[in-house]
Design a protein around this motif. Structure first.
Motif, PDB file in Angstrom:
ATOM      1  N   MET A  52       0.839  -1.193   0.000  1.00 35.31           N
ATOM      2  CA  MET A  52       0.000   0.000   0.000  1.00 35.31           C
ATOM      3  C   MET A  52       0.876   1.246   0.000  1.00 35.31           C
ATOM      4  N   ASP A  53       0.548   2.209  -0.827  1.00 35.25           N
ATOM      5  CA  ASP A  53       1.258   3.474  -0.869  1.00 35.25           C
ATOM      6  C   ASP A  53       0.656   4.385   0.194  1.00 35.25           C
ATOM      7  N   THR A  54       1.275   4.435   1.359  1.00 35.22           N
ATOM      8  CA  THR A  54       0.680   5.191   2.458  1.00 35.22           C
ATOM      9  C   THR A  54       0.628   6.681   2.166  1.00 35.22           C
ATOM     10  N   LYS A  55       1.564   7.166   1.336  1.00 40.17           N
ATOM     11  CA  LYS A  55       1.586   8.591   1.050  1.00 40.17           C
ATOM     12  C   LYS A  55       0.330   9.012   0.299  1.00 40.17           C
ATOM     13  N   THR A  56      -0.247   8.141  -0.468  1.00 37.53           N
ATOM     14  CA  THR A  56      -1.406   8.527  -1.272  1.00 37.53           C
ATOM     15  C   THR A  56      -2.722   7.981  -0.728  1.00 37.53           C
ATOM     16  N   ASN A  57      -2.665   7.023   0.202  1.00 34.78           N
ATOM     17  CA  ASN A  57      -3.907   6.381   0.629  1.00 34.78           C
ATOM     18  C   ASN A  57      -4.328   6.610   2.079  1.00 34.78           C
ATOM     19  N   THR A  58      -3.414   7.007   2.931  1.00 30.01           N
ATOM     20  CA  THR A  58      -3.717   7.037   4.358  1.00 30.01           C
ATOM     21  C   THR A  58      -3.892   8.453   4.884  1.00 30.01           C
ATOM     22  N   ILE A  59      -4.962   8.635   5.651  1.00 33.83           N
ATOM     23  CA  ILE A  59      -5.150   9.864   6.412  1.00 33.83           C
ATOM     24  C   ILE A  59      -5.107   9.486   7.889  1.00 33.83           C
ATOM     25  N   LEU A  60      -4.130  10.018   8.572  1.00 28.66           N
ATOM     26  CA  LEU A  60      -3.873   9.690   9.968  1.00 28.66           C
ATOM     27  C   LEU A  60      -4.355  10.847  10.835  1.00 28.66           C
ATOM     28  N   ILE A  61      -5.299  10.567  11.729  1.00 33.93           N
ATOM     29  CA  ILE A  61      -5.946  11.609  12.518  1.00 33.93           C
ATOM     30  C   ILE A  61      -5.760  11.312  14.002  1.00 33.93           C
ATOM     31  N   PHE A  62      -5.386  12.341  14.746  1.00 28.49           N
ATOM     32  CA  PHE A  62      -5.084  12.198  16.165  1.00 28.49           C
ATOM     33  C   PHE A  62      -6.084  12.955  17.035  1.00 28.49           C
ATOM     34  N   ASP A  63      -6.274  12.448  18.233  1.00 29.55           N
ATOM     35  CA  ASP A  63      -6.809  13.216  19.344  1.00 29.55           C
ATOM     36  C   ASP A  63      -5.644  14.045  19.882  1.00 29.55           C
ATOM     37  N   LEU A  64      -5.929  14.987  20.777  1.00 29.65           N
ATOM     38  CA  LEU A  64      -4.861  15.822  21.333  1.00 29.65           C
ATOM     39  C   LEU A  64      -4.552  15.486  22.784  1.00 29.65           C
ATOM     40  N   ASP A  65      -5.501  15.778  23.683  1.00 28.37           N
ATOM     41  CA  ASP A  65      -5.251  15.647  25.121  1.00 28.37           C
ATOM     42  C   ASP A  65      -5.093  14.192  25.545  1.00 28.37           C
ATOM     43  N   ASP A  66      -3.990  13.905  26.222  1.00 34.19           N
ATOM     44  CA  ASP A  66      -3.633  12.568  26.692  1.00 34.19           C
ATOM     45  C   ASP A  66      -3.351  11.593  25.557  1.00 34.19           C
ATOM     46  N   THR A  67      -3.200  12.135  24.349  1.00 32.52           N
ATOM     47  CA  THR A  67      -2.757  11.319  23.223  1.00 32.52           C
ATOM     48  C   THR A  67      -1.410  11.822  22.706  1.00 32.52           C
ATOM     49  N   LEU A  68      -1.334  13.108  22.383  1.00 29.93           N
ATOM     50  CA  LEU A  68      -0.068  13.668  21.904  1.00 29.93           C
ATOM     51  C   LEU A  68       0.778  14.251  23.037  1.00 29.93           C
ATOM     52  N   TYR A  69       0.146  14.567  24.131  1.00 27.46           N
ATOM     53  CA  TYR A  69       0.858  15.049  25.319  1.00 27.46           C
ATOM     54  C   TYR A  69      -0.030  14.703  26.513  1.00 27.46           C
ATOM     55  N   LYS A  70       0.473  14.902  27.713  1.00 26.60           N
ATOM     56  CA  LYS A  70      -0.300  14.587  28.910  1.00 26.60           C
ATOM     57  C   LYS A  70      -1.064  15.823  29.381  1.00 26.60           C
ATOM     58  N   GLU A  71      -2.392  15.688  29.464  1.00 25.80           N
ATOM     59  CA  GLU A  71      -3.219  16.823  29.862  1.00 25.80           C
ATOM     60  C   GLU A  71      -2.920  17.277  31.285  1.00 25.80           C
ATOM     61  N   ILE A  72      -2.407  16.381  32.126  1.00 24.67           N
ATOM     62  CA  ILE A  72      -2.052  16.767  33.484  1.00 24.67           C
ATOM     63  C   ILE A  72      -0.949  17.832  33.462  1.00 24.67           C
TER      64      ILE A  72
END
Length: 235
Positions: free
Chosen positions: A1-21
């Protein structure tokens, strides 16, 4: 699979990319500095008292007002300060390197987060992510919050439903219902003990993520990403 053309990667923010505490601690530090000008205790002492009060499960702002008999400031004032402040938070080196790596491989990177626009955008700026995401959906700005399917469907309407969508979050009560319904792959970043909202896996099937990971870099063990999580150093 060509991830550059097929994948959309979506994140939550709080407690996913950093710690909300860490955001909470940053806000408390600013509020403690404000209070220290009114009472005889140092901002450091007040900050530590507020953190201890939080961990006891107290209503922190009510407790601090009562303890120091503050009459010219109220709970709503502290809440406003909490939401408006410019936080001192940062990504771990592991997260920073992982995000830089996947940005080069997937078609688009997005964010779906609940919260107030100004507050969440202050977080993104502090984390150095203001220009990282191709599309950002913040509940207050968008007009609905998770688990509303519209917040997720917006990406399909923007980029097309035929692409491979992946959502990464942490809140087992609401993060995975809509993306599961839409047929997206879902990843749950497991609580390391510091999450604001504790996880429960006593769930109905619609809420259960497809994959559970202990670090974002673990996604590379499941997805076709040319990334070795063992080459990074966590901070």
């Amino acid at each position: 699979m060509d991830t550059k053309t097929n994948t959309i990667l979506i994140f939550d923010l709080d407690d996913t990319l950093y710690k909300e505490i860490d955001y909470l601690s940053s806000a408390y530090k600013e509020i403690a500095s404000f209070i220290s000008k009114k009472v005889t205790k140092s901002s450091e002492q007040l900050w530590q008292e507020m953190l201890a009060s939080y961990h006891r499960g107290d209503n922190v702002f009510h407790a601090i007002i009562k303890r120091y008999q503050l009459t010219d400031v109220g709970i709503e004032d502290f809440i406003a300060m909490y939401r408006r402040h410019h936080p001192h938070i940062q990504l771990t080196s592991s997260t920073k390197q992982f995000l830089a790596s996947v940005k080069e491989q997937v078609f688009k990177v997005g964010l779906i987060t609940d919260g107030r626009g100004m507050q969440q955008r202050h977080k993104l700026k502090a984390l150095g992510l203001s220009n990282y995401f191709d599309t950002v959906v913040i509940s207050e700005e968008f007009g609905s919050e998770k688990p509303n399917k519209a917040n997720f469907k917006y990406f399909e309407d923007t980029y097309g439903a035929h692409l491979d969508y992946i959502y990464v979050g942490d809140n087992t009560a609401k993060d995975f219902i809509a993306p599961n319904t839409l047929g997206w792959q879902t990843f749950c970043l497991l609580d390391d003990g510091r999450n604001i909202h504790k996880q429960s896996f006593d769930l109905e099937p619609s809420k259960y993520p497809n994959h559970c990971i202990r670090d974002l870099s673990d996604m590379a063990l499941i997805l076709p990403l040319t990334y070795n999580p063992h080459e990074i150093t966590s901070s």
